[in-house]
Motif scaffolding. Structure first.
Motif, PDB file in Angstrom:
ATOM      1  N   ILE A 132       0.857  -1.197   0.000  1.00 20.80           N
ATOM      2  CA  ILE A 132       0.000   0.000   0.000  1.00 20.80           C
ATOM      3  C   ILE A 132       0.882   1.232   0.000  1.00 20.80           C
ATOM      4  CG2 ILE A 132      -1.751   1.300   1.290  1.00 20.80           C
ATOM      5  CD1 ILE A 132      -2.865  -1.328   2.262  1.00 20.80           C
ATOM      6  N   MET A 133       0.566   2.169  -0.898  1.00 18.90           N
ATOM      7  CA  MET A 133       1.373   3.364  -1.096  1.00 18.90           C
ATOM      8  C   MET A 133       1.018   4.443  -0.065  1.00 18.90           C
ATOM      9  SD  MET A 133       3.193   2.881  -3.911  1.00 18.90           S
ATOM     10  CE  MET A 133       3.621   4.536  -4.446  1.00 18.90           C
ATOM     11  N   GLY A 134       1.889   5.447   0.003  1.00 19.15           N
ATOM     12  CA  GLY A 134       1.541   6.666   0.731  1.00 19.15           C
ATOM     13  C   GLY A 134       2.258   6.871   2.044  1.00 19.15           C
ATOM     14  N   HIS A 135       2.935   8.015   2.151  1.00 15.61           N
ATOM     15  CA  HIS A 135       3.595   8.334   3.420  1.00 15.61           C
ATOM     16  C   HIS A 135       3.288   9.764   3.870  1.00 15.61           C
ATOM     17  CE1 HIS A 135       6.534   9.224   0.181  1.00 15.61           C
ATOM     18  NE2 HIS A 135       6.737  10.310   0.884  1.00 15.61           N
ATOM     19  N   GLU A 136       2.312  10.400   3.229  1.00 13.56           N
ATOM     20  CA  GLU A 136       1.865  11.721   3.692  1.00 13.56           C
ATOM     21  C   GLU A 136       0.389  11.584   4.037  1.00 13.56           C
ATOM     22  OE1 GLU A 136       2.773  15.037   1.137  1.00 13.56           O
ATOM     23  OE2 GLU A 136       4.531  14.032   0.347  1.00 13.56           O
ATOM     24  N   HIS A 171       3.615  10.545  15.932  1.00 16.70           N
ATOM     25  CA  HIS A 171       2.420  11.351  15.625  1.00 16.70           C
ATOM     26  C   HIS A 171       2.718  12.833  15.869  1.00 16.70           C
ATOM     27  CE1 HIS A 171       1.867  10.770  20.063  1.00 16.70           C
ATOM     28  NE2 HIS A 171       1.534  12.053  19.970  1.00 16.70           N
ATOM     29  N   ILE A 172       1.895  13.660  15.297  1.00 20.90           N
ATOM     30  CA  ILE A 172       1.929  15.101  15.556  1.00 20.90           C
ATOM     31  C   ILE A 172       0.478  15.485  15.829  1.00 20.90           C
ATOM     32  CG2 ILE A 172       2.437  17.394  14.584  1.00 20.90           C
ATOM     33  CD1 ILE A 172       4.090  15.465  12.417  1.00 20.90           C
ATOM     34  N   LYS A 173       0.191  15.931  17.032  1.00 19.47           N
ATOM     35  CA  LYS A 173      -1.200  16.268  17.358  1.00 19.47           C
ATOM     36  C   LYS A 173      -1.587  17.587  16.703  1.00 19.47           C
ATOM     37  CE  LYS A 173      -1.572  13.646  21.564  1.00 19.47           C
ATOM     38  NZ  LYS A 173      -1.862  13.592  22.979  1.00 19.47           N
ATOM     39  N   VAL A 174      -2.808  17.629  16.213  1.00 16.64           N
ATOM     40  CA  VAL A 174      -3.269  18.830  15.510  1.00 16.64           C
ATOM     41  C   VAL A 174      -4.138  19.665  16.450  1.00 16.64           C
ATOM     42  CG1 VAL A 174      -4.568  19.690  13.529  1.00 16.64           C
ATOM     43  CG2 VAL A 174      -3.272  17.562  13.337  1.00 16.64           C
ATOM     44  N   ASP A 216      -7.126  20.373   7.634  1.00 17.51           N
ATOM     45  CA  ASP A 216      -6.232  19.312   7.153  1.00 17.51           C
ATOM     46  C   ASP A 216      -5.178  19.902   6.215  1.00 17.51           C
ATOM     47  OD1 ASP A 216      -7.805  17.502   8.509  1.00 17.51           O
ATOM     48  OD2 ASP A 216      -8.102  16.155   6.793  1.00 17.51           O
ATOM     49  N   GLU A 217      -5.633  20.767   5.315  1.00 17.09           N
ATOM     50  CA  GLU A 217      -4.736  21.290   4.293  1.00 17.09           C
ATOM     51  C   GLU A 217      -3.587  22.099   4.899  1.00 17.09           C
ATOM     52  OE1 GLU A 217      -7.978  21.082   4.089  1.00 17.09           O
ATOM     53  OE2 GLU A 217      -8.131  19.751   2.354  1.00 17.09           O
ATOM     54  N   GLN A 218      -3.864  22.763   6.027  1.00 19.00           N
ATOM     55  CA  GLN A 218      -2.809  23.577   6.659  1.00 19.00           C
ATOM     56  C   GLN A 218      -1.736  22.718   7.327  1.00 19.00           C
ATOM     57  OE1 GLN A 218      -5.804  26.094   8.815  1.00 19.00           O
ATOM     58  NE2 GLN A 218      -4.242  27.672   8.556  1.00 19.00           N
ATOM     59  N   VAL A 219      -2.116  21.539   7.813  1.00 20.92           N
ATOM     60  CA  VAL A 219      -1.158  20.769   8.618  1.00 20.92           C
ATOM     61  C   VAL A 219      -0.680  19.463   7.973  1.00 20.92           C
ATOM     62  CG1 VAL A 219      -1.906  21.702  10.838  1.00 20.92           C
ATOM     63  CG2 VAL A 219      -3.055  19.684   9.909  1.00 20.92           C
ATOM     64  N   LEU A 220      -1.385  19.022   6.929  1.00 22.59           N
ATOM     65  CA  LEU A 220      -1.049  17.716   6.338  1.00 22.59           C
ATOM     66  C   LEU A 220       0.446  17.595   6.021  1.00 22.59           C
ATOM     67  CD1 LEU A 220      -1.769  14.989   4.953  1.00 22.59           C
ATOM     68  CD2 LEU A 220      -2.402  16.292   2.913  1.00 22.59           C
ATOM     69  N   PHE A 221       1.029  18.680   5.520  1.00 19.83           N
ATOM     70  CA  PHE A 221       2.407  18.581   5.025  1.00 19.83           C
ATOM     71  C   PHE A 221       3.456  18.620   6.126  1.00 19.83           C
ATOM     72  CE2 PHE A 221       0.046  20.538   1.362  1.00 19.83           C
ATOM     73  CZ  PHE A 221      -0.169  19.311   0.750  1.00 19.83           C
ATOM     74  N   LEU A 222       2.984  18.712   7.389  1.00 21.41           N
ATOM     75  CA  LEU A 222       3.923  18.571   8.507  1.00 21.41           C
ATOM     76  C   LEU A 222       4.507  17.163   8.536  1.00 21.41           C
ATOM     77  CD1 LEU A 222       2.092  20.392  11.422  1.00 21.41           C
ATOM     78  CD2 LEU A 222       4.361  20.956  10.540  1.00 21.41           C
ATOM     79  N   GLY A 223       3.818  16.234   7.894  1.00 27.11           N
ATOM     80  CA  GLY A 223       4.257  14.835   7.914  1.00 27.11           C
ATOM     81  C   GLY A 223       5.450  14.564   7.019  1.00 27.11           C
TER      82      GLY A 223
END
Lengths: 391, 198
Positions: free
Chosen positions: A57-61, A153-156, A162-169
């Motif tokens: 399964i793909m995906g790391h963001e 994890h990074i707590k939001v 979602d769009e503001q914080v998703l890229f913290l990953g």
């Protein structure tokens, strides 16, 4: 559940798969609310990264809501909490984690025997990536199991989308680390090759860190547009010589700091003959990566400068100008991102309105449309820079 | 293969139950098939050129057949790579070369004239498939020319670019393990490091 699954070269499918299950007390299950396609997913898409298996399964963001926690999470996470999941899985306890070198965590790679054979020593487990980094199922799915969830994890905070914080990953701290490891000084020129998502984040990081001049290099007008919007000087390498222009912009001295946000798949063009050589060798499996950008950076970087490499390389490169690098006394810094080392600070900057990473999203689609979006992103169609998927 | 690879997964890992639609389009699959065909034909031409020259009444042309074999292998490798558009168009060019070569062999005095006619018909058929594939992948994977989106309003800095410049310098220190060598780090008090160590 549904998930984007790797079946082979350029073959990603939205499959029905079994749900992930908790298998260790430190695991948690997260319902994914947003995930993204990363530039490094394209290296997997092209089968340039070894040790992928059909069914991965793909995906790391990705980010989402915690729906189940193991008994060993010890109250660090609770059901219903919103978290961003860093792409590097960390234990938070080993010597490397304690030093902040999270991407080389000594504990989390569950396929250490493979990694030891290939890398010499294992590196951290990564989501949705090769089995050399653990082969953990990724987050381009409705649900994902997060191993070592008490630390990974990074707590939001409330009030952030979602769009503001998703890229913290991934891409925000990746661009940030690329700039930080340049140790930018107020009179520095920072040149950044590649205006994809990581390049865009590196540009903004270099601006925030106070570079006198940030130069962005690419060939796609819409990406150069985006770079210019952040205050970068742009070079379109389809139209002008990168080396001549960089020397012109630095009084002939070259940029002090160079960032490679391209990695192993440099654009192939007859005007860059080494890229044709690399492509031919790559196809014959005599070389795994196309390091044109590295060669160009080493050539043009100011002596005693810093080369920072956030771009992904997969294996072996050829015609690496080590003599130039040695004689010019260049410093190389590279690596997968130590995501959690930077995220508290970056989250604060997002909350304070210093940066809003959502600027990079150009396409939002359903998870089911993921296979098609891989194609759109790879072919740079419809001015695509960043795809966010909503499971 | 997917089921076999499940051996490498843990019990709690998701496993494929029902495969969905692929990112590979119909034309991509055609191109892949043509790529493998190209590799197979190329290897045959390279390893057994005499079989071809004998069947086509072209004795003494073994080296030519071998070179065509290399060309086929090159096209095949390209067609199976992410640069498949180039690979397919190179196959179309190769087909044209094959037609010219076979046409030259289609002489009244060639005892294998009938075989040459058959080969010409086969090449024509393959050429049609190559053309369909080449046009298909070109259309499917090209960036549409003309209209593009403008992103000049996407700075990513809600407070503006000017206020973002150097904003992090106020409260961020480069960690010790990431500091640059003194040669490009700031000179102490604008001074001269050489003098200070002199």
């Amino acid at each position: 559940m549904k998930a984007l699954v790797w079946h082979g070269k350029e073959d990603i499918r939205c499959d029905a798969v079994t749900d992930p299950r908790i298998e260790d007390p430190r695991d948690a299950i997260v319902r994914v609310t947003s995930c993204a396609i990363c530039g490094s997913d394209l290296h997997l898409f092209h089968n340039f990264i070894p040790a992928m298996l059909p069914g991965d399964i793909m995906g790391h963001e990705m980010m989402g809501e915690v729906v189940e926690v193991g008994s060993g999470v010890n109250g660090q996470l609770k059901k219903g909490e919103r978290i961003v999941i860093p792409f590097t899985i960390i234990c938070g306890e080993c010597e490397q984690c304690r030093r902040g070198n999270f991407s080389v965590c000594e504990t989390t790679n569950r396929k250490k025997h493979l990694a030891e054979k290939v890398f010499g020593h294992p590196t951290a487990g990564l989501f949705g990536y090769t089995h050399l980094t653990g082969g953990y199922p990724g987050g381009q799915a409705e649900y994902v199991r997060v191993p070592f969830a008490d630390k990974t994890h990074i707590k939001v905070p409330e009030g952030l989308s979602d769009e503001q914080v998703l890229f913290l990953g991934d891409i925000l701290p990746t661009g940030w680390q690329a700039a930080v490891q340049c140790d930018i000084q107020p009179d520095d020129t920072v040149a950044i090759w590649g205006c994809g998502p990581v390049g865009q984040m590196a540009i903004r990081s270099a601006i925030l860190l106070g570079a006198a001049q940030v130069i962005a290099i690419d060939r796609l007008p819409e990406r150069l547009d985006m770079a210019e919007a952040a205050g970068a000087v742009t070079i379109n390498f389809d139209e002008e010589s990168v080396i001549e222009r960089l020397n012109e912009l630095t009084d002939g001295k070259g940029p002090e700091k160079c960032i490679d946000a391209v990695g192993m798949e440099s654009y192939v063009s007859p005007w860059q003959p080494d890229t044709i050589y690399d492509r031919a060798k790559q196809m014959l499996m005599l070389e795994s990566d196309r390091p044109h950008v590295l060669r160009e950076m080493i050539y043009v970087c100011r002596p005693a400068g810093v080369i920072s490499v956030p771009g992904v390389y997969g294996g072996l490169i050829d015609k690496f100008p080590m003599g130039l690098a040695m004689n010019k006394g260049l410093t190389f810094r590279m690596g997968q991102t130590h995501v959690n080392r930077w995220t508290d600070d970056l989250l604060r900057r997002i909350e304070e309105g210093q940066i809003d990473p959502s600027f990079v999203i150009t396409h939002t689609a359903r998870l089911e449309d993921g296979p098609e979006m891989y194609k759109v992103f790879r072919d740079k169609q419809d001015s695509c820079v960043k795809v966010v998927l909503k499971p | 293969m997917g089921y076999l690879s499940n051996i490498s997964r843990s019990e709690g890992d998701p496993k494929v139950v029902h495969p969905g639609r692929s990112s590979l389009g119909g034309v991509d699959r055609l191109v892949r098939a043509l790529g493998w065909f190209s590799l197979g034909l190329g290897l045959a031409e390279l390893l057994a050129p005499r079989q071809f020259t004998r069947a086509l009444g072209m004795p003494g042309q073994e080296m030519l057949v071998r070179s065509y074999g290399l060309r086929e292998i090159g096209s095949g490798v390209l067609s199976l790579s992410p640069d498949k558009t180039t690979g397919l168009w190179s196959r179309v060019g190769g087909d044209a070369l094959d037609v010219l070569t076979l046409a030259a062999a289609y002489r009244a005095d060639n005892p294998k004239r009938d075989n040459v006619a058959l080969a010409l018909a086969a090449v024509a058929g393959i050429m049609v498939l190559d053309l369909i594939g080449a046009q298909g992948v070109t259309g499917r994977h090209r960036r549409a020319s003309g209209e593009r989106r403008r992103y000049s309003d996407r700075s990513g800095f809600p407070q503006g670019v000017q206020s973002a410049r150097g904003a992090a310098r106020r409260d961020f220190r480069t960690p010790a393990d990431m500091q640059a060598a003194p040669a490009t780090a700031a000179l102490p008090n604008g001074g001269d490091l050489a003098a200070s160590t002199g």
